[in-house]
Design a protein around this motif. Structure first.
Motif, PDB file in Angstrom:
ATOM      1  N   GLU A  27       0.834  -1.209   0.000  1.00 19.42           N
ATOM      2  CA  GLU A  27       0.000   0.000   0.000  1.00 19.42           C
ATOM      3  C   GLU A  27       0.869   1.260   0.000  1.00 19.42           C
ATOM      4  OE1 GLU A  27      -2.615  -0.397   3.332  1.00 19.42           O
ATOM      5  OE2 GLU A  27      -3.827  -1.971   2.378  1.00 19.42           O
ATOM      6  N   LYS A  39       2.208   1.638  -3.392  1.00 19.27           N
ATOM      7  CA  LYS A  39       1.149   2.188  -4.262  1.00 19.27           C
ATOM      8  C   LYS A  39       0.980   3.681  -3.985  1.00 19.27           C
ATOM      9  CE  LYS A  39      -1.639  -2.015  -4.781  1.00 19.27           C
ATOM     10  NZ  LYS A  39      -2.892  -2.672  -4.415  1.00 19.27           N
ATOM     11  N   GLU A  40       0.931   4.003  -2.684  1.00 20.13           N
ATOM     12  CA  GLU A  40       0.778   5.410  -2.292  1.00 20.13           C
ATOM     13  C   GLU A  40       1.978   6.225  -2.789  1.00 20.13           C
ATOM     14  OE1 GLU A  40      -1.268   8.568  -0.759  1.00 20.13           O
ATOM     15  OE2 GLU A  40      -1.985   6.503  -0.855  1.00 20.13           O
ATOM     16  N   LYS A  41       3.182   5.615  -2.656  1.00 21.04           N
ATOM     17  CA  LYS A  41       4.390   6.289  -3.145  1.00 21.04           C
ATOM     18  C   LYS A  41       4.293   6.508  -4.644  1.00 21.04           C
ATOM     19  CE  LYS A  41       9.409   5.717  -3.355  1.00 21.04           C
ATOM     20  NZ  LYS A  41      10.516   4.795  -3.092  1.00 21.04           N
ATOM     21  N   GLY A  42       3.827   5.491  -5.367  1.00 18.93           N
ATOM     22  CA  GLY A  42       3.639   5.626  -6.815  1.00 18.93           C
ATOM     23  C   GLY A  42       2.642   6.729  -7.131  1.00 18.93           C
ATOM     24  N   LYS A  43       1.523   6.732  -6.370  1.00 21.23           N
ATOM     25  CA  LYS A  43       0.525   7.794  -6.570  1.00 21.23           C
ATOM     26  C   LYS A  43       1.128   9.160  -6.280  1.00 21.23           C
ATOM     27  CE  LYS A  43      -3.575   5.008  -5.445  1.00 21.23           C
ATOM     28  NZ  LYS A  43      -4.657   4.805  -4.469  1.00 21.23           N
ATOM     29  N   LEU A  44       1.896   9.231  -5.171  1.00 21.79           N
ATOM     30  CA  LEU A  44       2.533  10.504  -4.819  1.00 21.79           C
ATOM     31  C   LEU A  44       3.529  10.933  -5.896  1.00 21.79           C
ATOM     32  CD1 LEU A  44       3.079  10.078  -0.974  1.00 21.79           C
ATOM     33  CD2 LEU A  44       1.455  11.597  -2.117  1.00 21.79           C
ATOM     34  N   ASP A  84       3.367  10.108  -9.042  1.00 20.21           N
ATOM     35  CA  ASP A  84       2.537  10.572 -10.166  1.00 20.21           C
ATOM     36  C   ASP A  84       2.013  11.976  -9.892  1.00 20.21           C
ATOM     37  OD1 ASP A  84       2.983   8.184 -11.430  1.00 20.21           O
ATOM     38  OD2 ASP A  84       1.036   7.296 -10.883  1.00 20.21           O
ATOM     39  N   ARG A  85       1.584  12.194  -8.648  1.00 23.96           N
ATOM     40  CA  ARG A  85       1.051  13.519  -8.273  1.00 23.96           C
ATOM     41  C   ARG A  85       2.156  14.581  -8.350  1.00 23.96           C
ATOM     42  NH1 ARG A  85      -2.843  16.943  -8.635  1.00 23.96           N
ATOM     43  NH2 ARG A  85      -3.062  18.281  -6.832  1.00 23.96           N
ATOM     44  N   GLU A  99       2.688  15.286 -11.896  1.00 23.00           N
ATOM     45  CA  GLU A  99       1.562  16.114 -12.348  1.00 23.00           C
ATOM     46  C   GLU A  99       1.713  17.555 -11.855  1.00 23.00           C
ATOM     47  OE1 GLU A  99      -3.153  16.374 -11.267  1.00 23.00           O
ATOM     48  OE2 GLU A  99      -2.267  14.370 -11.383  1.00 23.00           O
TER      49      GLU A  99
END
Length: 190
Positions: free
Chosen positions: A47, A50-55, A57-58, A61
């Motif tokens: 998790e 995943k959160e690191k990947g999302k971060l 990506d963010r 962005e």
């Protein structure tokens, strides 16, 4: 079992086996707890990744947005700068036009000044010529006044010499009076 030389009774062996089973059960529980913790940690790690990947990506962005925002700001600043540059160009053109106009006026005034200087020299020459003529006239007037003074003296002498009885004598007396009047008027010029 004693004969085998192990030295324990079956009860002792059972007890030892129970203890070993208990130990084994405890270790099994601990192992299962550790496995459960590992699974929980793996899940948490997954998790977190995943959160690191999302971060990430963010962040990518946001960096893109920041670049766009900077670009937009740069574009806005560039447009504002271009607007100011165009405004300054307009002012420069106005100033250049005013400068050309002033230069034209200066040239006109210089030409006019040249003409006025020529006229001034002409008038100065005229005044000098008139002064010279007036000087000559004054000299001549003085000479005439001087001559009139001499004539007055001679007229007085002649008026005594000739009697006023005859018409010619009276004409001569009238002429002599005119000469005296002229003599009086000419005295300031002496």
């Amino acid at each position: 079992m004693r004969t085998a030389g192990l030295g324990k009774t079956s009860e002792q062996w059972r007890e030892e086996i129970r203890e070993e089973r208990n130990k084994s059960d405890r270790w099994e529980r601990k192992f299962q707890e550790v496995q459960a913790r590992n699974k929980a940690l793996e899940k948490s790690l997954s998790e977190s990744q995943k959160e690191k990947g999302k971060l990430k990506d963010r962040v990518v962005e946001l960096e893109g947005s920041l670049c766009q925002h900077r670009s937009r700001n740069s574009v806005i600043e560039l447009k504002a700068s271009l607007s100011k540059i165009e405004e300054m160009k307009g002012k420069i053109e106005e100033l250049e036009a005013a400068l050309r106009s002033c230069e034209g006026r200066i040239e006109h005034l210089e030409v006019k000044e040249g003409r006025q200087n020529e006229q001034l020299h002409y008038f100065q020459d005229q005044v000098r010529n008139r002064d010279r003529v007036m000087g000559e006239a004054v000299v001549q007037i003085r000479e005439v006044a001087d001559h009139l003074q001499t004539l007055v003296v001679q007229a007085d002498t002649l008026s005594v010499k000739y009697e006023l009885d005859s018409d010619r004598g009276q004409e001569l007396a009238s002429l002599l009076k005119k000469i005296k009047v002229l003599s009086i008027r000419a005295k300031p010029y002496l």
